[in-house]
Design a protein around this motif. Structure first.
Motif, PDB file in Angstrom:
ATOM      1  N   GLY A   4       0.823  -1.213   0.000  1.00 26.70           N
ATOM      2  CA  GLY A   4       0.000   0.000   0.000  1.00 26.70           C
ATOM      3  C   GLY A   4       0.850   1.253   0.000  1.00 26.70           C
ATOM      4  N   LYS A   5       1.879   1.266   0.803  1.00 27.25           N
ATOM      5  CA  LYS A   5       2.801   2.408   0.850  1.00 27.25           C
ATOM      6  C   LYS A   5       3.519   2.547  -0.487  1.00 27.25           C
ATOM      7  CE  LYS A   5       5.493   5.580   2.764  1.00 27.25           C
ATOM      8  NZ  LYS A   5       5.336   6.864   2.126  1.00 27.25           N
ATOM      9  N   LEU A   7       2.376   1.694  -3.428  1.00 20.73           N
ATOM     10  CA  LEU A   7       1.436   2.256  -4.396  1.00 20.73           C
ATOM     11  C   LEU A   7       1.254   3.744  -4.154  1.00 20.73           C
ATOM     12  CD1 LEU A   7      -0.483   2.115  -6.735  1.00 20.73           C
ATOM     13  CD2 LEU A   7      -2.261   1.325  -5.165  1.00 20.73           C
ATOM     14  N   PHE A   8       1.113   4.137  -2.914  1.00 21.57           N
ATOM     15  CA  PHE A   8       0.969   5.555  -2.576  1.00 21.57           C
ATOM     16  C   PHE A   8       2.152   6.355  -3.120  1.00 21.57           C
ATOM     17  CE2 PHE A   8       1.902   9.105   0.249  1.00 21.57           C
ATOM     18  CZ  PHE A   8       0.690   9.793   0.242  1.00 21.57           C
ATOM     19  N   ASP A   9       3.358   5.869  -2.863  1.00 21.41           N
ATOM     20  CA  ASP A   9       4.565   6.566  -3.324  1.00 21.41           C
ATOM     21  C   ASP A   9       4.641   6.617  -4.853  1.00 21.41           C
ATOM     22  OD1 ASP A   9       5.319   6.958  -0.686  1.00 21.41           O
ATOM     23  OD2 ASP A   9       6.716   5.261  -0.668  1.00 21.41           O
ATOM     24  N   ARG A  11       2.147   6.343  -7.021  1.00 21.38           N
ATOM     25  CA  ARG A  11       1.063   7.190  -7.539  1.00 21.38           C
ATOM     26  C   ARG A  11       1.437   8.657  -7.412  1.00 21.38           C
ATOM     27  NH1 ARG A  11      -2.766   9.895  -5.116  1.00 21.38           N
ATOM     28  NH2 ARG A  11      -2.662   8.791  -3.131  1.00 21.38           N
ATOM     29  N   ASN A  12       1.966   9.030  -6.270  1.00 24.47           N
ATOM     30  CA  ASN A  12       2.367  10.427  -6.081  1.00 24.47           C
ATOM     31  C   ASN A  12       3.524  10.812  -6.993  1.00 24.47           C
ATOM     32  OD1 ASN A  12       0.506  11.489  -4.188  1.00 24.47           O
ATOM     33  ND2 ASN A  12       1.429  10.183  -2.634  1.00 24.47           N
ATOM     34  N   GLU A  18      -5.879   9.730  -6.559  1.00 27.67           N
ATOM     35  CA  GLU A  18      -6.523   8.409  -6.458  1.00 27.67           C
ATOM     36  C   GLU A  18      -7.561   8.270  -7.562  1.00 27.67           C
ATOM     37  OE1 GLU A  18      -8.230   7.928  -2.582  1.00 27.67           O
ATOM     38  OE2 GLU A  18      -6.299   7.479  -1.661  1.00 27.67           O
ATOM     39  N   ILE A  32      -8.502   1.863  -4.814  1.00 21.58           N
ATOM     40  CA  ILE A  32      -7.157   2.432  -4.720  1.00 21.58           C
ATOM     41  C   ILE A  32      -6.875   2.833  -3.268  1.00 21.58           C
ATOM     42  CG2 ILE A  32      -5.634   4.319  -5.443  1.00 21.58           C
ATOM     43  CD1 ILE A  32      -6.152   2.243  -7.662  1.00 21.58           C
ATOM     44  N   SER A  33      -7.824   3.487  -2.656  1.00 17.23           N
ATOM     45  CA  SER A  33      -7.668   3.911  -1.272  1.00 17.23           C
ATOM     46  C   SER A  33      -7.454   2.718  -0.338  1.00 17.23           C
ATOM     47  CB  SER A  33      -8.905   4.701  -0.828  1.00 17.23           C
ATOM     48  OG  SER A  33      -8.778   5.085   0.517  1.00 17.23           O
ATOM     49  N   GLU A  36      -3.963   1.304  -0.769  1.00 17.74           N
ATOM     50  CA  GLU A  36      -2.954   2.168  -0.153  1.00 17.74           C
ATOM     51  C   GLU A  36      -2.983   2.108   1.367  1.00 17.74           C
ATOM     52  OE1 GLU A  36      -2.420   5.476  -3.676  1.00 17.74           O
ATOM     53  OE2 GLU A  36      -3.328   6.118  -1.793  1.00 17.74           O
TER      54      GLU A  36
END
Length: 65
Positions: A4-5, A7-9, A11-12, A18, A32-33, A36
């Motif tokens: 999840g982390k 994907l967050f990184d 994506r950003n 999102e 997505i949420s 993450e």
């Protein structure tokens, strides 16, 4: 959940919200949420679609140690 982390990184780094990622990958923003936040582990087909959107080998990123 590390994936999840990751994907967050990713994506950003791709400058995607999102909502934008979800729309382009053909999944819900809520999915997505949840990924993450580590609430769900996405199936391989979803990982592949997300990977195509952010242009990375997502399976490798998610499951690397």
């Amino acid at each position: 959940m590390r994936s999840g982390k990751n994907l967050f990184d990713l994506r950003n780094a791709a400058c995607l919200s999102e909502r934008q990622l979800a729309r382009r990958a053909g999944v819900s923003r809520a999915m997505i949420s949840r990924i993450e936040l580590g609430r769900i582990q996405p199936p391989p087909d979803v990982l592949e679609r997300i990977g195509r959107v952010i242009d990375v080998a997502m399976i490798d990123r998610f499951f690397s140690r």
